[in-house]
Design a protein around this motif. Structure first.
Motif, short mmCIF file in Angstrom:
data_model
loop_
_atom_site.label_atom_id
_atom_site.label_comp_id
_atom_site.label_asym_id
_atom_site.label_seq_id
_atom_site.Cartn_x
_atom_site.Cartn_y
_atom_site.Cartn_z
N ARG A 57 -4.71 9.00 -3.19
CA ARG A 57 -5.75 8.93 -4.23
C ARG A 57 -7.10 8.48 -3.67
NH1 ARG A 57 -3.20 5.85 -7.17
NH2 ARG A 57 -4.22 3.84 -6.78
N GLU A 58 -7.10 7.42 -2.88
CA GLU A 58 -8.37 6.86 -2.43
C GLU A 58 -8.97 7.61 -1.25
OE1 GLU A 58 -9.01 2.74 -2.35
OE2 GLU A 58 -7.57 2.28 -3.94
N THR B 156 0.86 -1.19 0.00
CA THR B 156 0.00 0.00 0.00
C THR B 156 0.88 1.23 0.00
OG1 THR B 156 -1.72 -1.17 1.23
CG2 THR B 156 -1.84 1.23 1.19
N ASP C 145 0.90 6.94 -2.60
CA ASP C 145 0.12 7.45 -3.74
C ASP C 145 -1.30 6.91 -3.71
OD1 ASP C 145 2.24 8.90 -4.69
OD2 ASP C 145 2.86 7.42 -6.19
N ARG C 146 -1.43 5.63 -3.40
CA ARG C 146 -2.77 5.04 -3.36
C ARG C 146 -3.57 5.57 -2.19
NH1 ARG C 146 -4.45 -1.40 -2.97
NH2 ARG C 146 -6.67 -1.05 -3.43
#
Length: 203
Positions: free
Chosen positions: A36-37, A29, A32-33
């Motif tokens: 974004r989420e 994880t 960036d993720r």
């Protein structure tokens, strides 16, 4: 046991981080993720948490609060000891059957952390200590003397963590029921006023 919707920025960031690391692991994880989420700007993330590790540790702390509240609610203090223990494993069995079950988030996180003194490992350790303290309180409320109460709590912790691990790794969703069967046979669970014969004379 699902996370409630988070409305404020920090809560949303923690909820997203918890969900992602539970589903995919910490290493898989990336920030960036998470950015974004969660919809939280990267600058804002680092304003709340200086490192990813600090963010993950706080997400685990938030999960600890929710998980313990859920677990305690499932085993009401109004029940006799044997029924209360059974209710714990019944709740685990229901959890094992949910689509998003990925085992114990705290064992998973500890396994990914190479630093025994780091915040992630410490968050995992704190959860297990809190669970042990809750189990000890259950035994105390049933009227057990200090030594058998402590022993029962430690035995139940092993059975709980073992059932979770077997359910995840082996896919054995009946592991909670099997652990409950073992717990029901523990002398401390059946005889609140006595020691297990194997514990007599121990410190």
């Amino acid at each position: 046991m699902t996370a409630p919707p988070a409305t404020d920025t920090r809560a949303r960031l923690l909820a997203t981080t918890e969900r992602l690391i539970y589903a995919s692991g910490i290493a898989a994880t990336g920030m960036d993720r998470i950015v974004r989420e969660s919809g939280v700007a990267r600058k804002s993330v680092y304003r709340y948490f200086p490192t990813k590790e600090a963010l993950v540790a706080e997400a685990l702390n938030a999960r600890d609060e929710r998980w313990m509240a859920w677990f305690a609610a499932a085993s009401s203090s109004a029940m006799p000891l044997a029924q209360r223990i059974q209710a714990m494993f019944d709740a685990l069995g229901t959890w094992f059957g949910t689509p998003d079950f990925r085992g114990c988030a705290f064992i998973n996180a500890a396994g990914e952390s190479g630093d025994a003194d780091g915040p992630v490992r410490q968050a995992a350790k704190a959860h297990k200590l809190r669970l042990l303290q809750y189990l000890r309180r259950v035994a105390d409320e049933a009227g057990l003397a200090p030594r058998p109460a402590d022993e029962l709590a430690r035995q139940l912790l092993i059975l709980i963590d073992g059932a979770i691990t077997v359910a995840l790794v082996g896919g054995d969703l009946a592991s909670a029921a099997r652990a409950a069967h073992i717990a029901a046979a523990l002398p401390e669970a059946r005889r609140p006023d006595d020691f297990s014969p194997s514990m007599k004379g121990t410190a």
